[in-house]
Design an enzyme around this catalytic site. Structure first.
Site, PDB file in Angstrom:
ATOM      1  N   ARG A  35       1.775  69.982 -65.903  1.00 27.60           N
ATOM      2  CA  ARG A  35       2.860  69.201 -66.503  1.00 27.60           C
ATOM      3  C   ARG A  35       3.398  68.154 -65.532  1.00 27.60           C
ATOM      4  O   ARG A  35       3.712  67.038 -65.928  1.00 27.60           O
ATOM      5  CB  ARG A  35       4.004  70.115 -66.962  1.00 27.60           C
ATOM      6  CG  ARG A  35       3.660  70.934 -68.208  1.00 27.60           C
ATOM      7  CD  ARG A  35       4.785  71.856 -68.595  1.00 27.60           C
ATOM      8  NE  ARG A  35       5.076  72.752 -67.479  1.00 27.60           N
ATOM      9  CZ  ARG A  35       6.241  73.358 -67.284  1.00 27.60           C
ATOM     10  NH1 ARG A  35       7.239  73.162 -68.110  1.00 27.60           N
ATOM     11  NH2 ARG A  35       6.429  74.163 -66.261  1.00 27.60           N
TER      12      ARG A  35
ATOM     13  N   ASN B  94       4.544  73.187 -72.100  1.00 24.75           N
ATOM     14  CA  ASN B  94       3.607  74.291 -72.272  1.00 24.75           C
ATOM     15  C   ASN B  94       3.815  74.915 -73.642  1.00 24.75           C
ATOM     16  O   ASN B  94       4.945  75.034 -74.109  1.00 24.75           O
ATOM     17  CB  ASN B  94       3.830  75.370 -71.206  1.00 24.75           C
ATOM     18  CG  ASN B  94       3.320  74.968 -69.842  1.00 24.75           C
ATOM     19  OD1 ASN B  94       2.454  74.116 -69.710  1.00 24.75           O
ATOM     20  ND2 ASN B  94       3.851  75.604 -68.815  1.00 24.75           N
TER      21      ASN B  94
END
Length: 91
Positions: free
Chosen positions: A19, A37
């Site tokens: 990320r 996520n």
């Protein structure tokens, strides 16, 4: 031409800094949106910006950080909505 892209990344992409990698690349390409996520182990992104920049961004997503292993990426393109002020990492 600006677009909105909804992206799902599958593979070993959680717990490896993926990320944060996406965030850095999105800023680099001047995109807005988010990365988060998913409970199933995938990563979801929404990115808005110039179509050429989104395409370059997706190319970088296929690489990912060194410990990630990207298996597949699906991308759906939509009309630009200008709904995001910045790119952010969601929990």
């Amino acid at each position: 031409m600006k677009i909105k892209a909804e992206i799902i990344v599958k593979g070993f992409v959680q717990g490896v800094g993926y990320r944060y990698y996406c965030y850095r690349k999105a800023i680099e390409f001047g995109l807005t949106g988010y990365v988060k996520n998913l409970i199933n182990g995938n990563v979801e992104l929404v990115a808005e910006g110039e179509k050429s920049m989104v395409k370059d961004f997706v190319r970088e997503l296929k690489i990912g950080p060194s410990h990630a292993k990207v298996n597949t990426i699906s991308v759906e393109e939509f009309p630009f909505t200008n709904e995001f002020e910045k790119f952010e990492i969601l929990k």
